[in-house]
Design a protein around this motif. Structure first.
Motif, PDB file in Angstrom:
ATOM      1  N   TYR A   1       0.828  -1.209   0.000  1.00  0.00           N
ATOM      2  CA  TYR A   1       0.000   0.000   0.000  1.00  0.00           C
ATOM      3  C   TYR A   1       0.865   1.263   0.000  1.00  0.00           C
ATOM      4  O   TYR A   1       0.590   2.201  -0.756  1.00  0.00           O
ATOM      5  N   THR A   2       1.891   1.297   0.867  1.00  0.00           N
ATOM      6  CA  THR A   2       2.713   2.505   0.961  1.00  0.00           C
ATOM      7  C   THR A   2       3.394   2.795  -0.371  1.00  0.00           C
ATOM      8  O   THR A   2       3.315   3.915  -0.889  1.00  0.00           O
ATOM      9  N   SER A   3       4.040   1.767  -0.912  1.00  0.00           N
ATOM     10  CA  SER A   3       4.771   1.963  -2.155  1.00  0.00           C
ATOM     11  C   SER A   3       3.825   2.367  -3.289  1.00  0.00           C
ATOM     12  O   SER A   3       4.099   3.300  -4.046  1.00  0.00           O
ATOM     13  N   GLY A   4       2.692   1.661  -3.362  1.00  0.00           N
ATOM     14  CA  GLY A   4       1.726   1.969  -4.417  1.00  0.00           C
ATOM     15  C   GLY A   4       1.170   3.370  -4.300  1.00  0.00           C
ATOM     16  O   GLY A   4       1.077   4.110  -5.286  1.00  0.00           O
ATOM     17  N   MET A   5       0.810   3.767  -3.068  1.00  0.00           N
ATOM     18  CA  MET A   5       0.206   5.089  -2.898  1.00  0.00           C
ATOM     19  C   MET A   5       1.220   6.203  -3.103  1.00  0.00           C
ATOM     20  O   MET A   5       0.899   7.250  -3.666  1.00  0.00           O
ATOM     21  N   LEU A   6       2.460   5.972  -2.636  1.00  0.00           N
ATOM     22  CA  LEU A   6       3.492   6.996  -2.843  1.00  0.00           C
ATOM     23  C   LEU A   6       3.731   7.214  -4.333  1.00  0.00           C
ATOM     24  O   LEU A   6       3.843   8.344  -4.798  1.00  0.00           O
ATOM     25  N   ALA A   7       3.791   6.103  -5.087  1.00  0.00           N
ATOM     26  CA  ALA A   7       4.067   6.226  -6.514  1.00  0.00           C
ATOM     27  C   ALA A   7       2.887   6.835  -7.253  1.00  0.00           C
ATOM     28  O   ALA A   7       3.044   7.626  -8.165  1.00  0.00           O
ATOM     29  N   LYS A   8       1.675   6.469  -6.826  1.00  0.00           N
ATOM     30  CA  LYS A   8       0.498   6.937  -7.560  1.00  0.00           C
ATOM     31  C   LYS A   8       0.130   8.385  -7.213  1.00  0.00           C
ATOM     32  O   LYS A   8      -0.073   9.208  -8.097  1.00  0.00           O
ATOM     33  N   SER A   9       0.041   8.682  -5.909  1.00  0.00           N
ATOM     34  CA  SER A   9      -0.498   9.983  -5.506  1.00  0.00           C
ATOM     35  C   SER A   9       0.573  11.026  -5.279  1.00  0.00           C
ATOM     36  O   SER A   9       0.351  12.209  -5.508  1.00  0.00           O
ATOM     37  N   ALA A  10       1.766  10.595  -4.792  1.00  0.00           N
ATOM     38  CA  ALA A  10       2.785  11.595  -4.479  1.00  0.00           C
ATOM     39  C   ALA A  10       3.831  11.688  -5.580  1.00  0.00           C
ATOM     40  O   ALA A  10       4.741  12.499  -5.504  1.00  0.00           O
ATOM     41  N   GLY A  11       3.711  10.820  -6.589  1.00  0.00           N
ATOM     42  CA  GLY A  11       4.638  10.883  -7.706  1.00  0.00           C
ATOM     43  C   GLY A  11       6.061  10.472  -7.366  1.00  0.00           C
ATOM     44  O   GLY A  11       7.013  10.824  -8.061  1.00  0.00           O
ATOM     45  N   VAL A  12       6.227   9.701  -6.289  1.00  0.00           N
ATOM     46  CA  VAL A  12       7.562   9.225  -5.941  1.00  0.00           C
ATOM     47  C   VAL A  12       7.987   8.171  -6.964  1.00  0.00           C
ATOM     48  O   VAL A  12       7.196   7.287  -7.291  1.00  0.00           O
ATOM     49  N   PRO A  13       9.215   8.259  -7.484  1.00  0.00           N
ATOM     50  CA  PRO A  13       9.663   7.237  -8.442  1.00  0.00           C
ATOM     51  C   PRO A  13       9.587   5.842  -7.817  1.00  0.00           C
ATOM     52  O   PRO A  13       9.905   5.669  -6.642  1.00  0.00           O
ATOM     53  N   VAL A  14       9.173   4.866  -8.642  1.00  0.00           N
ATOM     54  CA  VAL A  14       8.921   3.512  -8.134  1.00  0.00           C
ATOM     55  C   VAL A  14      10.111   2.947  -7.369  1.00  0.00           C
ATOM     56  O   VAL A  14       9.962   2.358  -6.295  1.00  0.00           O
ATOM     57  N   PHE A  15      11.313   3.145  -7.890  1.00  0.00           N
ATOM     58  CA  PHE A  15      12.480   2.532  -7.254  1.00  0.00           C
ATOM     59  C   PHE A  15      12.804   3.159  -5.902  1.00  0.00           C
ATOM     60  O   PHE A  15      13.543   2.582  -5.111  1.00  0.00           O
ATOM     61  N   PHE A  16      12.259   4.352  -5.613  1.00  0.00           N
ATOM     62  CA  PHE A  16      12.382   4.916  -4.269  1.00  0.00           C
ATOM     63  C   PHE A  16      11.207   4.520  -3.393  1.00  0.00           C
ATOM     64  O   PHE A  16      11.329   4.374  -2.185  1.00  0.00           O
ATOM     65  N   ALA A  17      10.049   4.381  -4.048  1.00  0.00           N
ATOM     66  CA  ALA A  17       8.832   4.057  -3.289  1.00  0.00           C
ATOM     67  C   ALA A  17       8.941   2.683  -2.636  1.00  0.00           C
ATOM     68  O   ALA A  17       8.473   2.487  -1.516  1.00  0.00           O
ATOM     69  N   ILE A  18       9.597   1.733  -3.315  1.00  0.00           N
ATOM     70  CA  ILE A  18       9.679   0.370  -2.767  1.00  0.00           C
ATOM     71  C   ILE A  18      10.432   0.336  -1.435  1.00  0.00           C
ATOM     72  O   ILE A  18       9.901  -0.172  -0.443  1.00  0.00           O
ATOM     73  N   PRO A  19      11.660   0.898  -1.346  1.00  0.00           N
ATOM     74  CA  PRO A  19      12.308   0.906  -0.026  1.00  0.00           C
ATOM     75  C   PRO A  19      11.559   1.720   1.019  1.00  0.00           C
ATOM     76  O   PRO A  19      11.561   1.356   2.204  1.00  0.00           O
ATOM     77  N   LEU A  20      10.884   2.803   0.590  1.00  0.00           N
ATOM     78  CA  LEU A  20      10.092   3.567   1.560  1.00  0.00           C
ATOM     79  C   LEU A  20       8.960   2.703   2.116  1.00  0.00           C
ATOM     80  O   LEU A  20       8.627   2.767   3.304  1.00  0.00           O
ATOM     81  N   GLY A  21       8.372   1.866   1.242  1.00  0.00           N
ATOM     82  CA  GLY A  21       7.349   0.918   1.693  1.00  0.00           C
ATOM     83  C   GLY A  21       7.914  -0.036   2.724  1.00  0.00           C
ATOM     84  O   GLY A  21       7.273  -0.355   3.719  1.00  0.00           O
ATOM     85  N   GLY A  22       9.163  -0.487   2.476  1.00  0.00           N
ATOM     86  CA  GLY A  22       9.817  -1.369   3.441  1.00  0.00           C
ATOM     87  C   GLY A  22       9.995  -0.696   4.781  1.00  0.00           C
ATOM     88  O   GLY A  22       9.729  -1.281   5.841  1.00  0.00           O
TER      89      GLY A  22
END
Lengths: 289, 328
Positions: free
Chosen positions: B74-95
């Protein structure tokens, strides 16, 4: 909330408390006597409900005979789990716990394959009448479980205190080795505990089958509230479980009526976490278990 | 059995390992696209199972690991979708988020023990999962979130395609396994095992048990979140059903059937059980019966899992050849 709705909700809450207590008391008894947690316990409840469905709704037995059969089926399942899973794994709490998690799948598929997946099984209510009280109507069928819960749990408390067999159960719960030295047959005691646990869950399932949506996933739905009641009440404590069942019966019923079922579970687990953060042993548990 | 078991893999073990990795590298060029997707799921599940095993080494058999996997998704998906965080950064942030949530769930309940702990933490995790169901506004309710961004094109390679994503997830899996292997063989890993063997003795040697349990929970949660991130950017969607008790039971089945004693147990478990899962697709209704029964029977009759049987075979073989007994 109108006064009529309030009275109805109180009646429903007491009924829910009775049902939760009947289910949870078996879990706590099994835990006290053999330190084993039975995740498939909710499926005993489901088996009771399906027994009433098969015998009463399908085969046309009288309702009370079907409920008696549900009690017997629950007890039998308890004995099977004790003999087949808990006894071979005795002393290994984690394995016992996870092994019954596997049983959840087994029971669910068996019931689904025998009686069908999908929609819930309709069970006609044997009692159509309702109590009238201050303008509110409380369906007889809904509160049927209350006298049974009071009598069976009260009876269990007396049994544990006054009867030789009940005292032997408590002795095994306190110290299995010392109990064995007194000549108590531990295997017979654990079998007794699981049979009582299964019978009580079967009774609850049989009585509530006309109210609940009887589907193969019923067991999985009922187990979380029951487990919450057990850990909050204090594992191994029948009195604690009864108290916790009253608390959560009211919390769940009122939140479900006022908001919705999902919120009711959310509020319940929050209450549970608060209690356990302050009292890790639960309300009436003596030791951290 | 010695607790300290060398820092490095022995020479003979490296050969099949290198062979396996090489095999996984050439595989996507020989099979259909569908099979590539299937194998990718193994990578994600191995990360999930292996991160769970780390927590099991401190004997916390919790039932909320798949919710942390969901928090990562959820975190990675929402960061990438709504906040425009690049996917490769969103994944570790999700972790990171999953690790934080794991610690937040565990901390207030650390004083409960045994299955009181399992139930209470499961209850709190269910609170998180139900809030995804309940709050349509950020989380999308029961239908979840769709249109989650695919990974971008980097250096001319389009990571939203099957094969590049296959290699990306293979790389992430190997990296995660490397980290977890180093932890396993480190002083920290030994402390974890000491706690599961004899908590009182471990405490008396100066191991701070609550702190170590939280540490295991944070590290395991972080990698579970990574697995969730990998999943969500391949599926492009996420919903609460993916992370319910049924998924948790399958995770338990992989870990229990594979074994948890050595690092390789969960990998064996995922490889064997998920293969059987894929092969039994025609029997979809009765499949849980087989899997549930297999876990219960393994616990009763084969407590070490498949790995335990293999260890016994190796030990017997080494005895016959008069070699030193296997390190475990």
């Amino acid at each position: 909330m109108s006064s009529q709705l309030f009275i109805q909700t109180v009646a429903n809450a007491i009924a829910a408390s009775g049902m939760l207590a009947l289910i949870a008391v078996g879990l706590t008894l099994a835990f006290g006597v053999m330190q084993m947690a039975n995740l498939a316990h909710g499926h005993f409840f489901m088996a009771g409900a399906y027994t009433v469905y098969a015998l009463y709704a399908l085969a046309g037995w009288p309702f009370w005979w079907a409920v008696a059969a549900a009690v017997a089926v629950g007890a039998l399942l308890g004995l099977i789990v004790e003999r087949g899973v808990f006894r071979p794994l005795q002393g290994d709490v984690v394995s016992g716990f996870i092994a019954t998690a596997g049983l959840m799948f087994v029971f669910e598929v068996l019931v689904g394959e025998i009686w069908g997946w999908g929609l819930s099984r309709p069970i006609p209510s044997p009692y159509m009448r309702a109590f009238r009280f201050m303008g509110a109507a409380v369906a007889f069928q809904r509160v049927l479980v209350i006298p049974f819960a009071v009598v069976s749990i009260g009876g269990l408390m007396v049994f544990m205190r006054r009867f030789r067999l009940g005292r032997a159960l408590r002795a095994v719960a306190q110290d299995p080795e010392a109990a064995a030295l007194q000549g108590i047959n531990i295997n017979r005691m654990t079998a007794l505990a699981l049979a009582i646990a299964g019978a009580y869950a079967g009774l609850a399932g049989g009585l509530m089958s006309t109210i609940y949506a009887v589907t193969p996933s019923l067991g999985g739905h009922i187990i979380l509230p029951a487990l919450i009641v057990v850990v909050v009440g204090g594992m191994g404590s029948i009195e604690g479980v009864t108290l916790a069942a009253l608390i959560f019966g009211f919390v769940m019923t009122f939140v479900t009526t006022l908001v919705d079922g999902v919120t009711a579970v959310m509020v319940s687990v929050t209450v549970m976490a608060l209690v356990l953060a302050i009292r890790p042993q639960g309300l009436m548990g003596r030791v951290v278990a | 059995m010695s607790l300290h078991s060398g820092k490095r893999l022995k020479g003979w073990a490296l050969v099949p390992l290198a062979g396996g990795i090489l095999g996984l590298c050439v595989l996507p060029f020989f099979v259909r696209a569908y099979l590539i997707e299937v194998v990718m799921m193994y990578f994600i599940y191995i990360i999930l199972a292996q991160s769970y095993r780390l927590i099991v080494t401190v004997h916390d058999w919790q039932l909320y690991h798949v919710v942390l996997y969901g928090v990562g998704a959820y975190t990675s998906g929402m960061l990438a979708k709504s906040a425009g965080v690049p996917v490769f950064f969103a994944i570790p942030l999700g972790g990171l988020m999953a690790a934080l949530v794991g610690v937040a769930i565990t901390t207030p309940l650390l004083r409960t023990k045994g299955w009181g702990f399992y139930i209470a933490t499961y209850g709190l995790a269910e609170l998180i999962r139900l809030s995804w169901l309940k709050f349509r506004n950020p989380f999308g309710g029961s239908t979840g979130i769709i249109d989650i961004p695919w990974p971008p094109v980097v250096a001319g390679i389009d990571f939203s395609e099957g094969v590049p994503y296959y290699f990306f997830s293979l790389g992430v899996m190997l990296l995660v396994l490397y980290f977890l292997y180093r932890i396993e063989k480190s002083h920290l890993g030994d402390s974890f095992k000491a706690i599961s063997m004899d908590p009182d003795l471990a405490a008396s040697t100066g191991i701070h048990i609550p702190r170590h349990r939280l540490m295991a929970c944070a590290i395991g949660g972080f990698f579970a979140g990574i697995a969730g991130g990998l999943l969500v950017h391949r599926l492009g969607a996420v919903d609460p059903k993916l992370f319910n008790l049924v998924t948790m039971l399958y995770l338990l089945i992989w870990v229990v059937v594979g074994g948890t004693k050595t690092f390789w147990g969960p990998i064996i478990g995922v490889s064997v059980m998920h293969t059987l899962f894929e092969l039994s697709r025609p029997l979809i209704q009765v499949r849980p019966l087989f899997f549930g029964l297999s876990m219960t029977l393994v616990l009763i009759f084969m407590p070490g899992g498949i790995e335990g049987v293999l260890l016994k075979v190796v030990a017997r073989w080494q005895k016959r050849n008069r070699l030193p007994t296997a390190e475990t």
